[in-house]
Design a protein around this motif. Structure first.
Motif, short mmCIF file in Angstrom:
data_model
loop_
_atom_site.label_atom_id
_atom_site.label_comp_id
_atom_site.label_asym_id
_atom_site.label_seq_id
_atom_site.Cartn_x
_atom_site.Cartn_y
_atom_site.Cartn_z
N ILE A 114 -81.15 -13.45 44.80
CA ILE A 114 -79.70 -13.55 44.63
C ILE A 114 -79.06 -12.17 44.75
O ILE A 114 -79.61 -11.17 44.28
N THR A 115 -77.93 -12.12 45.44
CA THR A 115 -77.11 -10.92 45.53
C THR A 115 -75.70 -11.30 45.10
O THR A 115 -75.45 -12.44 44.71
N ASP A 116 -74.75 -10.37 45.24
CA ASP A 116 -73.37 -10.69 44.89
C ASP A 116 -72.80 -11.81 45.74
O ASP A 116 -71.97 -12.59 45.29
N ARG A 171 -72.96 -17.85 48.34
CA ARG A 171 -72.90 -18.30 46.95
C ARG A 171 -71.67 -19.17 46.68
O ARG A 171 -71.73 -20.08 45.88
N ASP A 197 -78.03 -14.26 37.81
CA ASP A 197 -77.11 -13.16 38.06
C ASP A 197 -75.91 -13.36 37.16
O ASP A 197 -75.09 -14.25 37.40
N GLY A 198 -75.82 -12.54 36.14
CA GLY A 198 -74.72 -12.69 35.18
C GLY A 198 -74.80 -14.03 34.49
O GLY A 198 -75.79 -14.35 33.83
N ALA A 204 -83.16 -17.87 40.06
CA ALA A 204 -82.58 -16.53 40.06
C ALA A 204 -81.40 -16.53 39.10
O ALA A 204 -80.63 -17.49 39.05
#
Length: 134
Positions: free
Chosen positions: A102-104, A121, A63-64, A61
């Protein structure tokens, strides 16, 4: 005399005509052009292993600037996307069967027991788990 059979006969005669009209095209599709040569060369900047996948399929995943992966035997690793620097490494001893979402705040993983886990995370701890129905 009953009018209903005449309507059915008329309908049966008109259907093929209407269908042929719908199937006809006035324009031909545009011609495909030859593909151009690639304008960029792919280069592997870094690589690492997370763990065994067994009979399952795990997809990292992103994220950024963070990319996270998991292995079947409970391994979790997160890396900086560009540099490959290890940001998070945990061994949960939980048998994973799918992930990673994945989330924040969380990494989401499925277990072989039909549960969904939310892993924090920042510290890699199990925040919650929920049994999923099939």
């Amino acid at each position: 005399m009953n009018i209903l059979p005449r309507k059915k006969i008329l309908w049966l005669l008109l259907c093929p005509i209407v269908m042929v009209g719908c199937a006809s095209t006035e324009k031909k599709p545009p011609r495909l052009e030859k593909l151009l040569a690639p304008s960029a060369q792919a280069v592997i900047s870094w690589k690492d292993k997370v763990g065994s996948v067994g009979n399952y399929r795990f997809v990292p995943a992103v994220d950024g600037e963070l990319v996270c992966g998991a292995g079947q035997n409970g391994q979790i690793k997160c890396f900086h996307l560009e540099s490959g620097k290890l940001i998070l490494k945990r061994d949960t001893n939980i048998q994973f069967s799918g992930g990673v979402g994945i989330t924040d705040d969380f990494l989401l993983l499925g277990t072989v027991n039909g549960e969904m886990l939310a892993i924090g995370r920042s510290q890699g701890n199990v925040v919650w788990k929920k049994m999923l129905s099939s």
